[in-house]
Design a protein around this motif. Structure first.
Motif, short mmCIF file in Angstrom:
data_model
loop_
_atom_site.label_atom_id
_atom_site.label_comp_id
_atom_site.label_asym_id
_atom_site.label_seq_id
_atom_site.Cartn_x
_atom_site.Cartn_y
_atom_site.Cartn_z
N LEU A 18 16.95 66.18 6.27
CA LEU A 18 17.23 64.74 6.27
C LEU A 18 15.94 63.93 6.31
O LEU A 18 15.73 63.05 5.48
CB LEU A 18 18.11 64.37 7.48
CG LEU A 18 18.35 62.87 7.68
CD1 LEU A 18 19.29 62.32 6.61
CD2 LEU A 18 18.91 62.58 9.06
N GLU A 19 15.08 64.25 7.27
CA GLU A 19 13.89 63.42 7.39
C GLU A 19 12.96 63.58 6.20
O GLU A 19 12.39 62.61 5.73
CB GLU A 19 13.16 63.65 8.73
CG GLU A 19 12.53 65.01 8.90
CD GLU A 19 11.68 65.09 10.18
OE1 GLU A 19 11.50 66.18 10.70
OE2 GLU A 19 11.20 64.03 10.65
N ARG A 22 14.93 61.74 3.15
CA ARG A 22 15.11 60.29 3.26
C ARG A 22 13.78 59.57 3.40
O ARG A 22 13.58 58.53 2.79
CB ARG A 22 16.01 59.94 4.45
CG ARG A 22 16.33 58.46 4.50
CD ARG A 22 17.45 58.14 5.44
NE ARG A 22 17.12 58.53 6.80
CZ ARG A 22 18.02 58.64 7.77
NH1 ARG A 22 19.30 58.41 7.50
NH2 ARG A 22 17.67 58.99 8.97
N ASN A 23 12.86 60.14 4.19
CA ASN A 23 11.58 59.46 4.34
C ASN A 23 10.84 59.38 3.01
O ASN A 23 10.27 58.34 2.68
CB ASN A 23 10.72 60.16 5.39
CG ASN A 23 11.30 59.97 6.79
OD1 ASN A 23 12.28 59.22 6.95
ND2 ASN A 23 10.73 60.63 7.77
N SER A 26 12.61 56.70 0.84
CA SER A 26 12.41 55.31 1.24
C SER A 26 10.96 54.87 1.00
O SER A 26 10.73 53.76 0.51
CB SER A 26 12.83 55.08 2.69
OG SER A 26 12.14 55.93 3.55
N TRP A 27 10.00 55.74 1.27
CA TRP A 27 8.61 55.36 1.00
C TRP A 27 8.36 55.19 -0.49
O TRP A 27 7.64 54.29 -0.91
CB TRP A 27 7.63 56.37 1.59
CG TRP A 27 7.42 56.17 3.07
CD1 TRP A 27 7.92 56.95 4.07
CD2 TRP A 27 6.72 55.10 3.71
NE1 TRP A 27 7.56 56.43 5.29
CE2 TRP A 27 6.82 55.30 5.11
CE3 TRP A 27 6.00 54.00 3.24
CZ2 TRP A 27 6.23 54.44 6.04
CZ3 TRP A 27 5.42 53.14 4.18
CH2 TRP A 27 5.53 53.38 5.56
N LEU A 29 10.53 54.27 -2.77
CA LEU A 29 11.13 53.01 -3.24
C LEU A 29 10.33 51.80 -2.76
O LEU A 29 10.14 50.84 -3.51
CB LEU A 29 12.59 52.90 -2.77
CG LEU A 29 13.58 53.79 -3.49
CD1 LEU A 29 15.00 53.47 -3.05
CD2 LEU A 29 13.48 53.64 -5.01
N THR B 126 14.51 49.74 3.08
CA THR B 126 14.06 51.12 3.03
C THR B 126 13.33 51.54 4.30
O THR B 126 13.45 52.68 4.73
CB THR B 126 13.12 51.37 1.82
OG1 THR B 126 12.09 50.38 1.84
CG2 THR B 126 13.86 51.29 0.51
N LEU B 127 12.58 50.62 4.92
CA LEU B 127 11.74 51.04 6.03
C LEU B 127 12.20 50.56 7.41
O LEU B 127 11.83 51.13 8.43
CB LEU B 127 10.29 50.55 5.81
CG LEU B 127 9.60 51.07 4.54
CD1 LEU B 127 8.19 50.54 4.47
CD2 LEU B 127 9.61 52.59 4.48
N TYR B 546 12.52 58.95 18.04
CA TYR B 546 12.55 59.28 16.61
C TYR B 546 13.90 59.88 16.23
O TYR B 546 14.51 59.50 15.22
CB TYR B 546 11.41 60.24 16.30
CG TYR B 546 11.32 60.62 14.84
CD1 TYR B 546 10.86 59.71 13.91
CD2 TYR B 546 11.70 61.90 14.42
CE1 TYR B 546 10.79 60.05 12.57
CE2 TYR B 546 11.62 62.25 13.08
CZ TYR B 546 11.17 61.31 12.16
OH TYR B 546 11.11 61.66 10.84
N GLN B 550 16.62 58.16 13.66
CA GLN B 550 17.02 58.83 12.43
C GLN B 550 18.51 59.14 12.37
O GLN B 550 19.12 59.11 11.31
CB GLN B 550 16.25 60.16 12.27
CG GLN B 550 14.77 60.00 12.02
CD GLN B 550 14.46 59.64 10.58
OE1 GLN B 550 15.19 59.97 9.67
NE2 GLN B 550 13.35 58.95 10.36
#
Lengths: 100, 561
Positions: A18-19, A22-23, A26-27, A29, B126-127, B546, B550
């Motif tokens: 997931l991380e 998704r990370n 998102s970065w 985009l 997004t962030l 964190y 998430q």
């Protein structure tokens, strides 16, 4: 949140999936949006003749480009939301379920 | 704000417009408006709006019992509704009147600004959106103090909130007074008192639920009204935008030049600095951030940003059509001008959209658009007041002063008293600042939001190494740098303080390019230097934060009713 629960979630390979996914998404985009906007401002500041190119009788190239930046903001937002609310939320649900 | 008239865009005017630009997103600064004849259609429609919203407040008051109801409408707002409300916070009277006026005056440049206001939203979704929703409860201070020391961080966040709210609120009150004097023919002080009293009623009795619905109704009316004007303009040109543009080029004194970027972004440093403030200021505005806690979960928070972005983007396209419509239909009609064709607009440069409404829809549409403009200000000040009151009651009173040992009834009483106090202060300052140049205020609010609130919020969610010492130093450094550079910039040093032109110690009107890095570097440097045991344990708590940010495990859920 207990230390035990945190380590259990962190040990789950799905959490890493997931991380990672998704990370990265998102970065990418966010960077894409900054790139599009930066390119637009750069063109406005330093490449006006390009924007002045006529497409059709009166409309300059600046118009479809400007409209395109607005649409790109909406599309990027929509793209992220679609994927996060589907694929990533599914994964999140599984992680939460398995952490119980 | 100062918008250049036809052909008169001197570099100084362009510069002061640039400084005033963030005001477009927030509050109108119409300068000294002339009082117009009393407009009964507009007043009638506005009264209808007020009656409807007071009825909603009554309905909301019965549902507002707990602190969670008051601050976040119990978390029961849907993503679509919240998206409309966020769009409503963003589509102020000023972005409607100001951007269409900018298009009216210089064509393509208006589009450049609209784009600047829009591109921050994809970054927020997004962030920020998900982590904010998963970590926060009522205010963004909940997020920054999640693993850090409560007292110093909540004090910092509450200060950032109150400073932003104060400048924003004064700008809105003064703008409201001028706008209402102009559109309704009411006395300035009557308008300011009316806005102050109504906003206190909405917030104290209806809390976030009433504030959100007032915003939703207003956003719907504004989108509907702007759509109607744009369609009525396009009808005249057989739904052919090319014909509209061709006519505009023909009648505008700058002719072909309106289809191209003008002088406004001549200075790249200024443009980038302003762009940063607009983009990241939005992600640090307390009344916008608070809206992320009114939805049930991260999924709805993301949906809200999607709808907000869509509505705001659509709205900017409409204002563009409206601006070009005004060039063809308003600038050619001496009835709307102070003199013959070629002279300025009656009532000031920001009246382009209002006169266009009358040109295409007669007195009825004029009255409707005037009432919507008033409703818009009312909705925005209510959101600001609620954010300010929450910072005082939830962050300062409950967490700092009472150290968390407080019951909900006391906390709610404090927030309602604070709302009343903020209302009185807003009215007094609104009247005191009537004749002052307030163009710098909203710009300062955006710069502070981008330089103090945003860096600390972002670092606390993304960087494990952040400690209390780092966050406090970085946050205050950003705040002080932004305020100092603004005072030393031409927009205050020359325009407000009256020093000779060109003598400003800081040459740019937008400080964000310098104050944002100051905050980030401050956060980083003082965290790295912080070798205390407390700092270590704060860094160790990052894992739990964190995981929650998430996955949403342990996040505040929707209250059940």
């Amino acid at each position: 949140m207990s230390v035990d629960l945190v380590s259990r979630v962190k040990a789950n390979p799905k959490f890493h999936e997931l991380e990672r996914k998704r990370n990265a998404f998102s970065w990418h985009l966010a960077a894409l949006m900054l790139l599009i906007y930066g390119a637009f401002i750069y063109t406005v500041a330093f490449a006006k003749p390009f924007l002045a190119t006529k497409v059709g009788e009166v409309v300059t190239l600046g118009f479809p480009i400007g409209l395109g930046v607005i649409l790109s903001a909406i599309i990027i937002t929509g793209w992220y939301v679609l994927r996060a609310n589907g694929e990533y939320d599914q994964l999140t649900r599984e992680i939460v379920e398995e952490a119980r | 704000m100062m918008l250049p008239r036809f052909g008169g865009a001197t570099s100084l005017a362009a510069l002061s417009m640039l400084a005033a630009l963030p005001a477009l997103a927030a509050g109108p600064d119409l300068g000294q408006a002339q009082q117009q004849v009393t407009n009964y259609t507009a007043i009638g429609m506005f009264v209808a709006f007020v009656v409807a919203t007071l009825f909603i407040t009554y309905w909301a008051a019965k549902r507002t019992r707990s602190a969670s109801d008051f601050y976040t409408a119990g978390g029961g707002i849907t993503g679509f509704q919240n998206g409309l409300a966020i769009a409503g916070d963003y589509m102020s009277a000023a972005s409607f009147l100001g951007i269409s006026a900018l298009v009216y005056a210089s064509g393509y440049d208006g589009l450049i600004y609209s784009i600047g206001f829009l591109v921050g939203w994809p970054i927020i979704v997004t962030l920020m959106a998900e982590r904010l929703r998963n970590l926060g409860k009522f205010t963004f201070a909940d997020v920054v103090s999640y693993r850090l020391e409560q007292t110093p961080l909540r004090s910092l966040a509450a200060s950032g909130t109150l400073v932003v709210v104060a400048f924003y609120l004064i700008a809105q009150m003064v703008g409201a007074g001028q706008l209402i004097k102009l559109l309704f023919g009411l006395e300035y002080w009557v308008a300011v008192v009316l806005v102050g009293v109504l906003m206190v009623l909405y917030v104290t009795f209806g809390g976030m639920l009433a504030t959100t619905w007032v915003q939703i109704i207003k956003a719907t009316l504004l989108l509907g009204g702007a759509t109607l004007i744009a369609v009525l303009v396009l009808v005249r040109f057989g739904f052919d935008p090319t014909a509209l543009f061709a006519k505009a080029i023909e009648v505008h004194p700058s002719h072909d030049a309106i289809m191209l970027p003008g002088k406004i972004v001549a200075n790249p440093v200024e443009a980038i600095s302003l762009g940063l403030a607009l983009m990241f200021g939005t992600a640090g505005l307390p009344h916008i951030l608070m809206r992320f806690f009114t939805v049930a979960d991260a999924k709805e928070a993301r949906k809200s940003v999607f709808w907000a972005t869509t509505f705001i983007g659509y709205f900017y396209i409409l204002t563009f059509i409206i601006g070009f419509g005004a060039i063809t239909l308003v600038s050619t009609n001496p009835a709307y001008l102070t003199g013959p064709v070629g002279s300025g607009l009656r009532g000031g440069a920001n009246m382009a959209a209002v006169w266009l409404a009358q040109a295409v829809g007669g007195d009825l549409l004029l009255g409707f658009i005037s009432a919507v403009a008033f409703a818009t200000i009312l909705a925005v000040v209510s959101g600001l007041t609620l954010a300010g009151a929450s910072a005082v009651s939830h962050d300062l009173y409950a967490s700092v002063f009472r150290r968390g040992r407080v019951n909900e009834r006391d906390e709610l009483r404090v927030s309602k008293v604070t709302t009343l106090v903020l209302g009185v202060v807003a009215i007094v300052l609104g009247i005191a600042f009537e004749k002052q140049n307030i163009a710098f205020m909203v710009g300062l609010a955006f710069a502070i939001a981008a330089s103090a609130n945003f860096p600390v919020l972002f670092m606390s969610m993304y960087w494990r190494g952040l400690t209390t010492v780092g966050a406090v130093f970085g946050g205050w450094l950003g705040l002080v740098t932004a305020v100092t550079l603004t005072v030393l910039s031409p927009s205050i040093w020359v325009v407000v303080l009256g020093h000779p032109a060109g003598s400003a110690p800081f040459p740019f009107n937008a400080p964000a390019l310098f104050s944002m890095p100051a905050a980030f570097i401050g956060c980083w440097l003082f965290s790295v230097l912080d070798r205390s045991a407390r700092g270590r344990s704060e860094q160790a708590k990052f894992d739990a934060q964190y995981v929650r940010s998430q996955t949403g495990i342990g996040a505040e859920g929707a209250a059940s009713h």
